[in-house]
Write a protein that holds these residues in place. Structure first.
Motif, PDB file in Angstrom:
ATOM      1  N   ARG A 141       0.865  -1.173   0.000  1.00  0.00           N
ATOM      2  CA  ARG A 141       0.000   0.000   0.000  1.00  0.00           C
ATOM      3  C   ARG A 141       0.907   1.230   0.000  1.00  0.00           C
ATOM      4  O   ARG A 141       1.995   1.211   0.590  1.00  0.00           O
TER       5      ARG A 141
ATOM      6  N   SER B 171      -4.770  -3.252   5.726  1.00  0.00           N
ATOM      7  CA  SER B 171      -4.583  -2.409   4.536  1.00  0.00           C
ATOM      8  C   SER B 171      -5.242  -1.043   4.663  1.00  0.00           C
ATOM      9  O   SER B 171      -4.671  -0.018   4.277  1.00  0.00           O
TER      10      SER B 171
ATOM     11  N   VAL C  88       2.071  -5.044   3.083  1.00  0.00           N
ATOM     12  CA  VAL C  88       0.929  -5.503   3.891  1.00  0.00           C
ATOM     13  C   VAL C  88       0.743  -7.016   3.799  1.00  0.00           C
ATOM     14  O   VAL C  88      -0.281  -7.553   4.228  1.00  0.00           O
TER      15      VAL C  88
END
Length: 269
Positions: A32, A96, A65
């Motif tokens: 992310r 996330s 993540v």
């Protein structure tokens, strides 16, 4: 000449700026992108793929993540005040949708492990092991692990960290407790051996009693079977055997087995 130089420099400068400050950001699989605008964290992270950003103003920090594994040493005291050391392998992942907030509060992944994962694992182990005695921590080890997992999961959820699994890599008791456990095991083995020997002796004695009863019963049956008819038959068998052995001479005195008479020769005086 000046215009020529100017027309050449501007495109080159533009290319350099684009290379130094690209207007796009690529977020890889399992990542992310945390966007900062002149240092301020945007609460909405970028998902996987290509994204347009404002050069110079925006900066993208890529955060992994995917599920991570980290080994953490921990130490605690049991309910009966025995020291217990363990090493845990913790499988975790950053949530996330909260990764921007986690980064803002704790930093990058290495900092998160150092500031959150390691200390919370140690504290969770202390809390969990304090509810069990040293012996129970061995006998009821699955319960101890479950208690530890529940405490750790609850603690890390506040930071946007999800626990997938934990496993005990190593566990170590104090030398005194280890010696006590070994002595107890030896005593239990000796006790079991004594019980086995006693049961074996009891079975052997019972076998001898049953054998003696069987022999006595056999003698009793044999004695009952020797009634008058059997004894008479034995007497007749003895007489037949005596006749079979007789040489034809009549003795002057009979033995009582056959009623012989004391006879004189015919014509004798």
């Amino acid at each position: 000449m000046g215009s020529l130089i100017k027309s050449t420099v501007i495109p080159i400068a533009a290319i350099v700026l684009i290379l130094l400050f690209p207007p796009i950001a690529i977020v890889g699989a399992g990542e992310r992108g945390v966007v900062t605008h002149f240092g301020a964290v945007d609460p909405s992270p970028l998902s996987e793929g290509i994204h347009w950003i404002v050069p110079i103003e925006d900066r993208v920090i890529r955060i992994d993540v995917k599920v991570q594994k980290h080994e953490v040493p921990a130490k605690g005291s049991t309910k009966d005040l025995q020291d217990l050391k363990a090493t845990f392998a913790v499988n975790f992942a950053l949530e996330s949708d909260r990764v921007a907030q986690t980064y803002q509060q704790q930093g990058n992944l290495d900092q998160i492990v150092e500031r959150i994962i390691a200390p919370q694992t140690q504290e969770s182990f202390k809390t969990a092991v304090a509810q069990f005695t040293a012996e129970d921590s061995i006998v009821r080890r699955p319960e101890l692990k479950q208690q530890f997992d529940e405490i750790l999961s609850e603690r890390l959820a506040k930071y946007g960290i999800e626990i997938y699994d934990t496993s005990v890599v190593d566990i170590e008791f104090s030398p005194e407790f280890a010696q006590a456990v070994e002595a107890k095991q030896v005593a239990e083995q000796d006790s079991q051996r004594a019980v086995y020997i006693a049961k074996k002796a009891e079975q052997e004695a019972l076998a001898r009693v049953n054998q003696a009863k069987g022999e006595a019963e056999a003698q009793k049956l044999l004695q009952v079977s020797l009634d008058d008819k059997v004894l008479r038959k034995q007497e007749l068998d003895n007489q037949r055997e005596a006749i079979a052995k007789w040489d034809g001479k009549l003795p002057n005195v009979n033995s009582g087995a056959i009623p012989f008479l004391n006879l004189e020769p015919v014509g004798g005086k």
